[in-house]
Scaffold this motif. Structure first.
Motif, PDB file in Angstrom:
ATOM      1  N   ASP A 232       0.845  -1.190   0.000  1.00  0.00           N
ATOM      2  CA  ASP A 232       0.000   0.000   0.000  1.00  0.00           C
ATOM      3  C   ASP A 232       0.882   1.241   0.000  1.00  0.00           C
ATOM      4  O   ASP A 232       0.949   1.974   0.977  1.00  0.00           O
ATOM      5  N   TYR A 233       1.588   1.459  -1.092  1.00  0.00           N
ATOM      6  CA  TYR A 233       2.437   2.622  -1.210  1.00  0.00           C
ATOM      7  C   TYR A 233       1.609   3.844  -1.610  1.00  0.00           C
ATOM      8  O   TYR A 233       0.570   3.723  -2.253  1.00  0.00           O
ATOM      9  N   ALA A 234       2.109   4.996  -1.243  1.00  0.00           N
ATOM     10  CA  ALA A 234       1.476   6.253  -1.652  1.00  0.00           C
ATOM     11  C   ALA A 234       2.244   6.823  -2.835  1.00  0.00           C
ATOM     12  O   ALA A 234       3.412   6.506  -3.053  1.00  0.00           O
ATOM     13  N   LEU A 235       1.569   7.650  -3.607  1.00  0.00           N
ATOM     14  CA  LEU A 235       2.199   8.295  -4.756  1.00  0.00           C
ATOM     15  C   LEU A 235       2.903   9.562  -4.278  1.00  0.00           C
ATOM     16  O   LEU A 235       2.289  10.418  -3.646  1.00  0.00           O
ATOM     17  N   ILE A 236       4.178   9.653  -4.548  1.00  0.00           N
ATOM     18  CA  ILE A 236       4.889  10.843  -4.103  1.00  0.00           C
ATOM     19  C   ILE A 236       4.389  12.047  -4.892  1.00  0.00           C
ATOM     20  O   ILE A 236       4.205  11.980  -6.112  1.00  0.00           O
ATOM     21  N   PRO A 237       4.072  13.166  -4.207  1.00  0.00           N
ATOM     22  CA  PRO A 237       3.518  14.332  -4.911  1.00  0.00           C
ATOM     23  C   PRO A 237       4.513  14.873  -5.939  1.00  0.00           C
ATOM     24  O   PRO A 237       5.723  14.908  -5.704  1.00  0.00           O
ATOM     25  N   LYS A 238       3.997  15.312  -7.052  1.00  0.00           N
ATOM     26  CA  LYS A 238       4.856  15.851  -8.102  1.00  0.00           C
ATOM     27  C   LYS A 238       5.600  17.087  -7.624  1.00  0.00           C
ATOM     28  O   LYS A 238       6.743  17.340  -8.001  1.00  0.00           O
ATOM     29  N   GLU A 239       4.929  17.871  -6.744  1.00  0.00           N
ATOM     30  CA  GLU A 239       5.563  19.089  -6.247  1.00  0.00           C
ATOM     31  C   GLU A 239       6.719  18.806  -5.290  1.00  0.00           C
ATOM     32  O   GLU A 239       7.479  19.714  -4.928  1.00  0.00           O
ATOM     33  N   ALA A 240       6.848  17.559  -4.864  1.00  0.00           N
ATOM     34  CA  ALA A 240       7.960  17.200  -3.980  1.00  0.00           C
ATOM     35  C   ALA A 240       9.231  16.899  -4.761  1.00  0.00           C
ATOM     36  O   ALA A 240      10.287  16.677  -4.169  1.00  0.00           O
ATOM     37  N   LEU A 241       9.152  16.889  -6.087  1.00  0.00           N
ATOM     38  CA  LEU A 241      10.278  16.498  -6.927  1.00  0.00           C
ATOM     39  C   LEU A 241      10.997  17.695  -7.503  1.00  0.00           C
ATOM     40  O   LEU A 241      10.380  18.694  -7.885  1.00  0.00           O
ATOM     41  N   LEU A 242      12.305  17.583  -7.563  1.00  0.00           N
ATOM     42  CA  LEU A 242      13.140  18.516  -8.307  1.00  0.00           C
ATOM     43  C   LEU A 242      13.653  17.753  -9.522  1.00  0.00           C
ATOM     44  O   LEU A 242      14.639  17.022  -9.445  1.00  0.00           O
ATOM     45  N   MET A 243      12.936  17.897 -10.630  1.00  0.00           N
ATOM     46  CA  MET A 243      13.288  17.142 -11.832  1.00  0.00           C
ATOM     47  C   MET A 243      14.452  17.811 -12.556  1.00  0.00           C
ATOM     48  O   MET A 243      14.579  19.040 -12.568  1.00  0.00           O
ATOM     49  N   PRO A 244      15.288  17.035 -13.187  1.00  0.00           N
ATOM     50  CA  PRO A 244      16.503  17.591 -13.803  1.00  0.00           C
ATOM     51  C   PRO A 244      16.214  18.313 -15.117  1.00  0.00           C
ATOM     52  O   PRO A 244      15.336  17.920 -15.885  1.00  0.00           O
ATOM     53  N   GLU A 245      16.956  19.395 -15.338  1.00  0.00           N
ATOM     54  CA  GLU A 245      16.922  20.057 -16.645  1.00  0.00           C
ATOM     55  C   GLU A 245      17.913  19.393 -17.594  1.00  0.00           C
ATOM     56  O   GLU A 245      17.766  19.457 -18.805  1.00  0.00           O
ATOM     57  N   LYS A 246      18.921  18.766 -17.033  1.00  0.00           N
ATOM     58  CA  LYS A 246      19.941  18.091 -17.838  1.00  0.00           C
ATOM     59  C   LYS A 246      19.331  16.925 -18.605  1.00  0.00           C
ATOM     60  O   LYS A 246      18.495  16.185 -18.090  1.00  0.00           O
ATOM     61  N   LEU A 247      19.745  16.766 -19.842  1.00  0.00           N
ATOM     62  CA  LEU A 247      19.302  15.647 -20.667  1.00  0.00           C
ATOM     63  C   LEU A 247      20.283  14.482 -20.550  1.00  0.00           C
ATOM     64  O   LEU A 247      21.484  14.672 -20.346  1.00  0.00           O
ATOM     65  N   LEU A 248      19.750  13.298 -20.677  1.00  0.00           N
ATOM     66  CA  LEU A 248      20.608  12.142 -20.894  1.00  0.00           C
ATOM     67  C   LEU A 248      21.237  12.300 -22.270  1.00  0.00           C
ATOM     68  O   LEU A 248      20.537  12.557 -23.253  1.00  0.00           O
TER      69      LEU A 248
END
Length: 525
Positions: A232-248
């Motif tokens: 019973d995992y919860a979905l981590i809020p999107k606002e809690a993430l610092l997504m990268p600007e760097k590309l693979l």
């Protein structure tokens, strides 16, 4: 002749000879042509990636001013069989002409020209039908030969063929290197790397960039994961993430086929300590034909709660008991104080924040052998080996990690630092002591020096428990034959032989694991 050609062709295509070879070689050596990249080139072809091979034909010889003329031929099947298939016992077959294009086949060299380039472009989509019914034993190849077109031009016989061998035909896939990982978010912001790899590739066949993004199907993926994994995992809020600007980023021709980006999680943006599901996926690749592997499921363990521990929660059958007539300052009971002023068995020492106070498992008996309880190899003895203390939590939990510190006291060092630890649990849904973690100094980095801290990874028990046992079966110096020599004046009598739980008068060999730690912490949910 071959030796002479080797001397003339050893120079780079772009280099001019500094020595005048006129008169040193026969006339036929004045102009020599050859492949710079001769030999076998074995590679994979991907149906969704461009595949090109560049080659260079060089002209060398004693007189670079001479013109030369040569061409590029595709070896016949008969010649391929004679030179390669039969000697190598391999079923080589020429690639059909529809599966490749050669930029040019005529290579005339004007006076002063020393090299020319060409390109072979392989057409993977045209290869699909060719490879569809290919027997496993059949190997497709494209052998190219340099052929001289005038009588005064010589081809170096050791560098006259490029042999392109197709290893396999498949799709080029970019996917995450790990489908799951755990992260303990104990700081305000925790960062972790997300890596993706071009699969089954040793050399990157094309320039490529790609983004790591929060999955658009997050809710659906969460429901699927919880159902499949019975959690019973919860979905981590999107606002809690610092997504990268760097590309693979992947660069054609390089051998580094894995790249990574850094994702951050802001602890204050989530509600509480919990196990969160974080669905990530690859997106917006520079080549739309690239196949993207399954998304990455990151299981994020946010900071576990610190369990408030009190001394009355601890217990052990391994507190210190010593002979009052041997050591001054000891009263011979389990609340004894040695002449250094240390209450060795006081569990409050584990919780007082002081490195100079500690709890010790040291037991020294002077009674009959029957009173000595160190476990033997007797199968009827069910007590697990090692010295331990227990913690009665008074509540159920499943996920936890521990911390402890080694003592500052020098006389405790020789035998006290744990180098082998079992973490056992009981109570709750457990009806007997069950090991959930095994720690070793050379694997988990248990400290073997004074005044050092250790923090374990997060452990997850199969069921909930209410009791935890910290059990040490190996110490820095295990005691053999039930005997250790203490030679530290002041706290103990110098050079006094101490007998530890020797289960028989015969002094049989037993490993002892006396240990001592100064601070202990427990974190869990």
């Amino acid at each position: 002749m071959i030796l002479g050609l080797a001397v003339l062709t050893a120079m780079s295509c772009n280099e001019k000879p500094e020595v005048n070879y006129e008169g040193l070689f026969p006339e036929e050596y004045h102009k020599v042509v050859y492949f710079k990249e001769s030999g076998k080139d074995e590679f994979d072809v991907f149906t969704n990636a461009i595949c090109v091979k560049d080659f260079t034909i060089c002209k060398a010889g004693s007189d670079p001013a001479l013109a030369a003329d040569c061409r590029l031929d595709v070896m016949t099947q008969e010649r391929l069989d004679s030179l390669y298939s039969i000697p190598e016992a391999t079923a080589y077959k020429l690639l059909p002409e529809s599966t490749y294009t050669i930029s040019e086949t005529s290579f005339p060299f004007a006076s002063g020209e020393t090299w020319k380039t060409g390109r072979v472009t392989f057409h993977p989509k045209a290869m699909v039908d060719v490879f569809a019914d290919k027997p496993d034993s059949l190997v497709y190849a494209l052998p190219l030969e340099v052929v001289a077109l005038d009588e005064t031009t010589v081809v170096n016989p050791g560098k006259n063929v490029i042999f392109y061998r197709i290893s396999s035909l498949s799709e080029l896939v970019l996917s995450f290197t790990a489908q799951s990982q755990s992260l303990l978010v104990s700081d305000d912001i925790a960062y972790f790397d997300v890596a993706a790899k071009l699969e089954n590739v040793d050399v990157i066949p094309m320039d490529l960039t790609c983004k790591v993004v929060y999955s658009a199907d997050a809710e659906e993926l969460l429901a699927q994961y919880n159902d499949t994994s019975a959690v019973d995992y919860a979905l981590i809020p999107k606002e809690a993430l610092l997504m990268p600007e760097k590309l693979l980023t992947y660069v054609e021709g390089e051998s580094v086929v894995t790249d990574n980006v850094e994702v951050g999680i802001v602890k204050s943006a989530v509600d509480k300590a919990y196990s969160y599901f974080l669905p990530l996926e690859l997106s917006e690749c520079s080549d739309s034909d690239i196949v993207l592997g399954n998304g990455q499921t990151v299981l994020v363990e946010l900071a576990l709660d610190q369990i408030l521990l009190t001394a009355d929660m601890f217990s052990s059958t391994h507190g210190q008991a010593v002979r009052p007539d041997t050591y001054k300052g000891h009263d011979g009971n389990l609340t004894s104080t040695d002449n250094c002023g240390q209450k060795n068995n006081d569990f409050a020492n584990l919780l007082d924040g002081k490195r100079t106070t500690f709890w010790s498992s040291w037991r020294q008996y002077v009674g009959e052998p029957s009173a000595r309880t160190w476990p033997t190899d007797d199968p009827s003895v069910t007590t697990p080996p090692g010295y331990w203390f227990d913690v009665d939590l008074g509540k159920e939990m499943r996920k936890f990690y521990i911390s402890y510190s080694t003592t500052k006291n020098q006389y405790e060092l020789d035998n006290s630092c744990p180098r082998g630890i079992f973490i056992d649990v009981n109570g709750g849904e457990y009806t007997e002591w069950t090991t959930v973690a095994r720690l070793l100094d050379d694997v988990d980095g248990l400290p073997l020096e004074l005044d050092k801290d250790f923090v374990s990874e997060v452990y997850v028990a199969d069921k909930s428990f209410t009791k935890l046992r910290f059990r040490v079966d190996k110490a820095k110096y295990d005691v053999k034959d039930g005997k250790v020599r203490v030679a530290t004046p002041g706290c103990f009598q110098a050079n006094q032989d101490l007998w530890f739980n020797n289960p028989s008068a015969s002094r049989a060999t037993y490993n002892m694991a006396y240990f001592s730690i100064s601070e202990f912490g427990l974190y869990g949910i």
